[in-house]
Design an enzyme around this catalytic site. Structure first.
Site, PDB file in Angstrom:
ATOM      1  N   LYS A  54      -5.374  -2.880 -10.386  1.00 28.05           N
ATOM      2  CA  LYS A  54      -4.601  -4.091  -9.858  1.00 28.05           C
ATOM      3  C   LYS A  54      -5.173  -5.360 -10.947  1.00 28.05           C
ATOM      4  O   LYS A  54      -4.447  -5.905 -11.345  1.00 28.05           O
ATOM      5  CB  LYS A  54      -4.710  -4.308  -8.718  1.00 28.05           C
ATOM      6  CG  LYS A  54      -3.886  -3.313  -7.728  1.00 28.05           C
ATOM      7  CD  LYS A  54      -4.108  -3.309  -6.382  1.00 28.05           C
ATOM      8  CE  LYS A  54      -3.504  -2.109  -5.597  1.00 28.05           C
ATOM      9  NZ  LYS A  54      -3.664  -2.231  -4.260  1.00 28.05           N
ATOM     10  N   GLN A  98      -7.555  -4.546   0.183  1.00 19.28           N
ATOM     11  CA  GLN A  98      -7.317  -2.986   0.081  1.00 19.28           C
ATOM     12  C   GLN A  98      -7.771  -2.262   1.139  1.00 19.28           C
ATOM     13  O   GLN A  98      -8.845  -2.548   1.981  1.00 19.28           O
ATOM     14  CB  GLN A  98      -8.372  -2.681  -1.255  1.00 19.28           C
ATOM     15  CG  GLN A  98      -7.765  -1.094  -1.618  1.00 19.28           C
ATOM     16  CD  GLN A  98      -6.624  -1.090  -2.530  1.00 19.28           C
ATOM     17  OE1 GLN A  98      -6.289  -2.046  -2.924  1.00 19.28           O
ATOM     18  NE2 GLN A  98      -5.975   0.134  -2.285  1.00 19.28           N
ATOM     19  N   ASP A 121       1.601  -7.714  -0.614  1.00 20.77           N
ATOM     20  CA  ASP A 121       1.474  -6.387   0.091  1.00 20.77           C
ATOM     21  C   ASP A 121       2.806  -6.303   0.911  1.00 20.77           C
ATOM     22  O   ASP A 121       3.171  -5.010   1.066  1.00 20.77           O
ATOM     23  CB  ASP A 121       0.237  -5.848   0.791  1.00 20.77           C
ATOM     24  CG  ASP A 121      -0.811  -5.107  -0.196  1.00 20.77           C
ATOM     25  OD1 ASP A 121      -0.499  -4.454  -0.967  1.00 20.77           O
ATOM     26  OD2 ASP A 121      -1.981  -5.481   0.143  1.00 20.77           O
TER      27      ASP A 121
HETATM   28  N1  GUN Z   1      -4.122   1.368  -0.124  1.00 19.19           N
HETATM   29  C1  GUN Z   1      -3.222   2.086  -0.250  1.00 19.19           C
HETATM   30  N2  GUN Z   1      -2.169   1.636  -0.638  1.00 19.19           N
HETATM   31  C2  GUN Z   1      -2.378   0.186  -0.755  1.00 19.19           C
HETATM   32  C3  GUN Z   1      -1.543  -1.006  -0.864  1.00 19.19           C
HETATM   33  O1  GUN Z   1      -0.472  -0.689  -1.689  1.00 19.19           O
HETATM   34  N3  GUN Z   1      -1.900  -2.134  -0.516  1.00 19.19           N
HETATM   35  C4  GUN Z   1      -3.338  -2.347  -0.076  1.00 19.19           C
HETATM   36  N4  GUN Z   1      -3.822  -3.439   0.391  1.00 19.19           N
HETATM   37  N5  GUN Z   1      -4.197  -1.164   0.248  1.00 19.19           N
HETATM   38  C5  GUN Z   1      -3.460  -0.029  -0.218  1.00 19.19           C
END
Ligand code: GUN
Length: 302
Positions: A54, A98, A121
């Site tokens: 990311k 995350q 998100d």
């Molecule tokens: N953990 C697994 N997928 C995601 C996601 O799309 N966003 C976040 N914040 N955590 C995750």
């Protein structure tokens, strides 16, 4: 039949170029760039790898990227204070924590603490509610479902009236993609079923799917004989089943397997996503688009 491969890796390049062009234009006209904060707690290898990707993508687009890594001993209070700090920071348009979080931290509390207008998100209950209502209410679509829908649309798969079966009912993928596909909208209007661990006969439902979306996190769960010939199969599973030595770098890397038996399924399906290189790259791309959109909402130019 050999299925057409839906390679998120390739589609991503097209969308990232569109995002980069908009970022450059906004920077020139308004003197600002999208700001994204990624908060990573602990050192779970999968989470580290997602967050690294990311950050790399955000930097490549010219975003302001703030990377916050904290040990898994952080208290809930400290994490909530961090979220609050970035909620109040005007140069930040997206706050991402995350998941999963360590057990002593209430995930729901943390998600709810994120400013819904910076919740790139799309996990905040307000954004989930907006998603259910649909249409112009929607601000941030969750990244993985948004990536899935984008791939389906760009591949020209007919969704209207199609039988769409979603395997898995998570808040991150299963529930939102089911809602998105049932909306009265472009790339939607499908007849949607959601199946899960308590479903009596999974094979029965999968076999009638024109669009089969599998997000169960169980390697090889969906058997090739469950796939309707010509169906569009989207495999969201990213299961670490061992390690291999990368041909490119010579380093030990995780061996990933999807929820669908890919080799056999590609002989039956009409379209299929590989793992890796299918849905995964789209998720990050959509997160970037949400962060750009967040800035655009703020500037009143969306
Ligand atoms: N953990 C697994 N997928 C995601 C996601 O799309 N966003 C976040 N914040 N955590 C995750």
């Amino acid at each position: 039949m050999t299925a057409k491969l839906l390679k998120g890796k390739e589609i991503r390049e097209e969308i990232l170029a569109e995002i980069k062009a908009e970022v450059d234009e906004i920077k020139e006209e308004h003197g600002v760039v999208p700001g994204l904060v990624t908060i990573l707690i602990g050192e779970d290898p999968a989470s580290v790898s997602y967050v690294t990707a990311k950050i790399k993508t955000a930097n490549s687009l010219g975003f302001k990227e703030v990377q916050v890594n904290k040990p898994d001993t952080i208290s809930e209070e400290e994490l909530l204070a961090l979220v609050d700090k970035y909620n109040k920071d005007d140069t930040v348009h997206g706050v991402l924590v995350q998941l999963p979080l360590p057990e002593h931290i209430d995930e729901k509390k943390v998600i709810t603490a994120i400013d819904p207008d910076k919740d790139v998100d799309g996990f905040h209950p307000i954004n989930m509610g907006r998603l259910v209502i649909g249409g112009s209410e929607v601000k941030f679509l969750p990244s993985t479902p948004a990536g899935i829908q984008e791939m389906i649309k760009r591949a020209g798969v007919k969704t209207e009236g199609a039988e769409a079966v979603v395997v898995g009912r998570s808040n991150i993928v299963g529930k939102p993609i089911a809602i998105m596909l049932m909306q009265k909208a472009d790339g939607a209007n499908a007849t949607v079923s959601v199946i899960h661990t308590r479903t009596r006969d999974m094979a029965f439902h999968c076999k009638r799917a024109d669009i089969l979306i599998v997000a169960a996190g169980v390697p090889g769960l969906v058997k090739p004989e469950w796939i309707k010939p010509g169906a569009c199969v989207i495999d969201v599973g990213v299961n670490r089943v061992g390690y291999k030595i990368s041909k490119k770098t010579g380093k030990k890397v995780a061996l990933l397997k999807g929820d669908v038996d890919f080799e056999a399924a590609q002989e039956i399906a009409g379209w299929i996503t590989p793992v890796p290189g299918g849905v995964g790259p789209m998720t990050i791309t959509m997160l970037m688009r949400n962060t750009l959109n967040s800035l655009k909402y703020k500037l009143g130019i969306s």
